[in-house]
Write an enzyme that holds these catalytic residues in place. Structure first.
Site, PDB file in Angstrom:
ATOM      1  N   ASP A  43      -2.953   2.396  -6.054  1.00  0.00           N
ATOM      2  CA  ASP A  43      -1.845   2.435  -5.088  1.00  0.00           C
ATOM      3  C   ASP A  43      -1.804   1.251  -4.129  1.00  0.00           C
ATOM      4  O   ASP A  43      -1.142   1.310  -3.110  1.00  0.00           O
ATOM      5  CB  ASP A  43      -1.889   3.742  -4.303  1.00  0.00           C
ATOM      6  CG  ASP A  43      -2.882   3.691  -3.164  1.00  0.00           C
ATOM      7  OD1 ASP A  43      -3.996   3.176  -3.383  1.00  0.00           O
ATOM      8  OD2 ASP A  43      -2.541   4.127  -2.062  1.00  0.00           O
ATOM      9  N   GLU A  44      -2.502   0.195  -4.472  1.00  0.00           N
ATOM     10  CA  GLU A  44      -2.628  -0.908  -3.525  1.00  0.00           C
ATOM     11  C   GLU A  44      -2.741  -2.219  -4.293  1.00  0.00           C
ATOM     12  O   GLU A  44      -3.461  -2.280  -5.279  1.00  0.00           O
ATOM     13  CB  GLU A  44      -3.955  -0.709  -2.793  1.00  0.00           C
ATOM     14  CG  GLU A  44      -3.943  -0.862  -1.320  1.00  0.00           C
ATOM     15  CD  GLU A  44      -5.363  -0.728  -0.800  1.00  0.00           C
ATOM     16  OE1 GLU A  44      -5.895  -1.732  -0.320  1.00  0.00           O
ATOM     17  OE2 GLU A  44      -5.939   0.370  -0.899  1.00  0.00           O
ATOM     18  N   ASP A  71       0.854  -1.186   0.000  1.00  0.00           N
ATOM     19  CA  ASP A  71       0.000   0.000   0.000  1.00  0.00           C
ATOM     20  C   ASP A  71       0.892   1.240   0.000  1.00  0.00           C
ATOM     21  O   ASP A  71       1.692   1.433   0.922  1.00  0.00           O
ATOM     22  CB  ASP A  71      -0.888  -0.034   1.255  1.00  0.00           C
ATOM     23  CG  ASP A  71      -1.917   1.075   1.265  1.00  0.00           C
ATOM     24  OD1 ASP A  71      -2.173   1.659   0.194  1.00  0.00           O
ATOM     25  OD2 ASP A  71      -2.452   1.353   2.353  1.00  0.00           O
TER      26      ASP A  71
HETATM   27 MG   LIG Z   1      -2.521   3.909   0.086  1.00  0.00          MG
END
Ligand SMILES: [Mg+2]
Length: 356
Positions: A110-111, A15
């Protein structure tokens, strides 16, 4: 293919730390010492997408109304988002992942979940693999990431939050039982505010509390999610990392603290969901839309969806679908509303999915 049981896989959840804000600070050094937020326009009803840690010190949070954020932090610098840059950076990050495994399941820009069970690097140490991935993202892309390592997906996601930012945490298989004992139920992905409040009303705060309840009891209170809860509170998660899956839909939903009697009561919730849907759609990189639709769950937990072929997120059409779905309840109150866009190619000519 491995024949390891699902409970003994090596899953990493990576993350990025306040991703959009971090990209902006990377690209504009003047912003680095300031409290910044990305995405919220000050003049109209906007919400913040991400903010940096300096802004978080003032209580500013993702999804907060810009006006409120500015009251909390008057010096907050609002930065216009650059979605195409975030998409490009996200591709660079995935290219790093791909050097360790091809089992990559992105959850957003983003993960991602990575299954590194078969990765030969570092003698298969997922902890060292995660460290190396984070090192490379920092050195090659200039951003920090946090990671969680666990034998199942949901615990990897819980773990990536434990030493955030720029840190990682591992929950080894032998520690799973001990870890979940004290884990607050609200930390389980999928347990939102409403479910957490209902669990608390029933006297359940930690996984140990939920372990003491029968499957039947959990299902009676939470429907299908009760079954997942029964497993999660024991550290069980049978979902595998879905590498090749191309996303079929993007959806947002909300469960109400008290059920809604009529469709007129739904308007403001609908507006908020629509905004969330548009945000999530954008974060997924604006894929081609095939259908849009709504989902309702009635007070008796019966569920209905109604969708229609359409190539854009259309507020008016979605509202009329919502009205149509609402009528199917024949007066029943509604406990959940969801909005979704379908991304796969429409398979048949039928316009409405009438399955109740
Ligand atoms: Mg994040």
């Amino acid at each position: 293919m491995s024949n390891q049981p699902f409970q003994q896989r090596k899953i990493i959840h990576v993350d990025m730390d306040c991703f959009y804000a971090a990209v902006e600070m990377r690209d504009n050094p003047e912003l680095r010492d300031k409290a910044i937020a990305v995405g919220g326009s000050a003049d109209r009803r906007g919400v913040i997408a991400t903010c940096n840690y300096k802004a978080r010190e003032f209580g500013v949070r993702s999804a907060m109304a810009t006006a409120r954020a500015l009251r909390l932090c008057p010096d907050l610098v609002l930065v216009k988002g650059r979605m195409s840059v975030y998409q490009e950076v996200s591709r660079q990050i995935r290219a790093v992942f791909a050097e360790y495994t091809d089992k990559i399941e992105p959850l957003s820009l983003d993960e991602a979940y990575l299954d590194v069970s078969e990765c030969p690097q570092f003698q298969g140490s997922a902890t060292l693999i995660a460290k190396d991935i984070r090192r490379r993202i920092l050195e090659e892309i200039g951003l920090t990431a946090s990671a969680g390592i666990a034998p199942v997906k949901f615990l990897a996601k819980v773990a990536s939050d434990l030493n955030k930012p720029n840190g990682q945490a591992v929950i080894p298989p032998a520690k799973v039982a001990e870890f979940v004992e004290t884990l607050p139920l609200r930390k389980i992905p999928g347990v939102g505010k409403v479910t957490a409040a209902k669990l608390a009303d029933l006297g359940m705060h930690t996984c140990a509390d939920a372990q003491a309840r029968s499957l039947e009891e959990l299902v009676a209170h939470f429907g299908k999610f009760g079954g997942a809860l029964y497993e999660r509170c024991r550290g069980i998660d049978k979902r595998s990392v879905q590498a090749s899956r191309t996303r079929k839909s993007i959806g947002v939903e909300t469960t109400f603290a008290s059920d809604l009697a009529g469709v007129v009561d739904a308007k403001q919730h609908f507006d908020r969901l629509l905004e969330q849907l548009e945000g999530r759609y954008q974060r997924c990189g604006n894929p081609v839309i095939a259908r849009i639709g709504v989902k309702l769950k009635f007070e008796d937990f019966q569920q209905t969806t109604m969708e229609q072929k359409h190539a854009a997120i259309d507020a008016e059409l979605l509202w009329s679908l919502l009205e149509g779905a609402w009528e199917r309840g024949e007066g029943k109150a509604v406990r959940l509303i969801g909005l979704q866009v379908g991304l796969d190619k429409p398979g048949s000519a039928k316009q409405l999915d009438l399955g109740l």
